[in-house]
Design a protein around this motif. Sequence first.
Motif, mmCIF file in Angstrom:
data_model
loop_
_atom_site.group_PDB
_atom_site.id
_atom_site.type_symbol
_atom_site.label_atom_id
_atom_site.label_comp_id
_atom_site.label_asym_id
_atom_site.label_seq_id
_atom_site.Cartn_x
_atom_site.Cartn_y
_atom_site.Cartn_z
ATOM 1 N N SER A 82 118.570 30.476 60.722
ATOM 2 C CA SER A 82 118.457 31.660 61.574
ATOM 3 C C SER A 82 117.715 31.136 63.088
ATOM 4 C CB SER A 82 117.517 32.590 60.773
ATOM 5 O OG SER A 82 116.172 31.967 60.425
ATOM 6 N N ASP A 83 117.184 29.953 62.914
ATOM 7 C CA ASP A 83 116.452 29.624 64.183
ATOM 8 C C ASP A 83 117.135 29.075 65.215
ATOM 9 O OD1 ASP A 83 116.717 27.274 63.071
ATOM 10 O OD2 ASP A 83 114.634 26.609 62.855
ATOM 11 N N LYS A 118 118.365 26.163 65.715
ATOM 12 C CA LYS A 118 118.079 24.824 66.042
ATOM 13 C C LYS A 118 118.430 23.946 65.003
ATOM 14 C CE LYS A 118 115.518 26.055 69.597
ATOM 15 N NZ LYS A 118 115.934 25.836 70.920
#
Length: 614
Positions: A252-253, A255
């Motif tokens: 979800s981030d 990265k």
Amino acid sequence: MSIKPIAIAPPQPSTQRGQAAHLSYDAVNDRLAYVNGKSVIIRPADFNSNAPVVVFTKHIHPTTAVKFSPSGFYIASGDESGQIKIWDAAPKKGEGEFEQPIIKSEFQVMSGPIRSIAWDADNSRIIAVGQGKEKFGHAFSWDTGNSIGDIQGHSSTINAVDIKPQRPYRAATVSDDFALVFYQGPPFKFDKSLRGNHTNSVRDVKFSPDGEYIVSVGSDRAICIYQGKTGEFIKKIENGHDGGIFAVSWTSDSKKFVTASADGSVRTWKVDEGLVSTHKVAEKPTVFQQLVGLTVTKDYVIALSYGGDLTYFKNGEIVQVIQGHQAPITKLAISKSDLYSGSSDGKLFKFEIDPKGLKSNPTRQGGEGGEHSNYVVDLLLGDGGLYSIGWDDEIKQWKEGKVVTSAKLPSQPKQLNKVGDNILVLLESELQLFSKDLELVSMLKLDFSSTNAASLSSSRLLVTNASKNTIVSVEIDNGSKLSISSQEFPTLRTPPTLIKVSPDGEFFAVADSSGKYTLFKNDGSVVSTRWAFHTSKAYDAQWSPDSKYLVSGGLDCGLLLYSVEKPSKVVKFPLAHASGVTSLAWVYYDSEKQTGQFVSSGLDGTIRQWELLR
């Protein structure tokens, strides 16, 4: 009386050798969707959840792709014929979703199998790709079907597609032609083709949640990262796994992303730093433990193996492995607390069962190499444990999930029966009687073809005579010697296929190949011929313990409850299983109230639990 559905035990995802299996995740409602046979399955992503399971069965052809809309309200599913159906997937309250979801729209978008589907963030535009003849992809509006661009630039089957989650929208497709094609839109139009980065089929592609990056993975074990807004190539990670990479999913981030490979491992990567961690489903993965699908949920990383197992990772550790049938279920056998099921691919599973419903994670019996090599014909619980027969022409005895002994049969078996302390195996033109430890006790050659047998008493058997459309009585002397008696039965309209003797031994019901039953007294006299509500062959039937009712299922997909006291009345539940009901078993029954619960299995790969109400 009425029959009420309670719960569904769904099948596992379908997989094909050498192809990625795309799992779809609904982040709004924490659900998974995948395909199996002609069905689409929606189940809770959390294995501890009691949320209802939905089985969508309105595709005519085998399903090949499924995708939740970003809102979670709709699903687009595609099949082998190139048809897309968009249907209502909004979650509903209830113990089991047996009502078929409403189809909102359907379109013939291609002339071959759909491999992947993508929605835009507005929940209004869809791109479907796959193995077409005139084209390999189509972009359209979900409600009208109007074209919103051209999916061009590939020379071979497109394996995956994804749409950038934010405006301005962009799309990316990957193919067996080793290329990634980048599109601008809508309307979606060709922008650039990126070739030379992959050296083999590209299996999956995903935009990061913030739209900054695209990542593609393929059979060449390479991971390629691109700029999300322009499609420009950034970098390539060589030999990302020790086997072909089949799936990728972002966290979800935005990265980190996770990859799944045929080497049986999932690996987590950072865009800037590279490899973060590696986790395997087994030290030495087998072919069936190759990972072909992947999704990242809010709590878990879920990897799908070629054998159909869903492995749940949390913080790098395996916290659960969900197993189950991938193929049509052919037979059930039940004890006080356990339900055994066999399927057409030879697998056996044991479910824990109670009145509240089936436990969602069964235990596989035997493991690889221990079970039948193909179709499980029949299961029987006896004094020696569980017995099974299959199209590998073997009978097996099971204890504590393992085969303790087996015996080779001279031809393809038809059925198992318990006769006193012995086990009877029906072959097409032969009866063989085994001890509980599978020592051959006696045998009897038949001069006719038979499909079913039933024990009327410890000294008498009933066998179908498909050659003369009647029933034959077989005597058992001294518990083991088999001989045909002189008793004659009426000739039926079509060949008999099923015999079921009531628990009290007073009645037996005989179904013919059209699904019509004739109810007999145990002396051979006809009680009723009114049990004629099936429209095709009956596969299985089970008497209630008080011998007053017979529940039946068959090729017409419906469940019927017949009454001895009121033979002209029947309780119906049509379309209980897509493609047909194969087996039935009672969970419990209250003789005083004449209520209870039973389970059924079907060619749709599901096991369903039902309640009988007055």
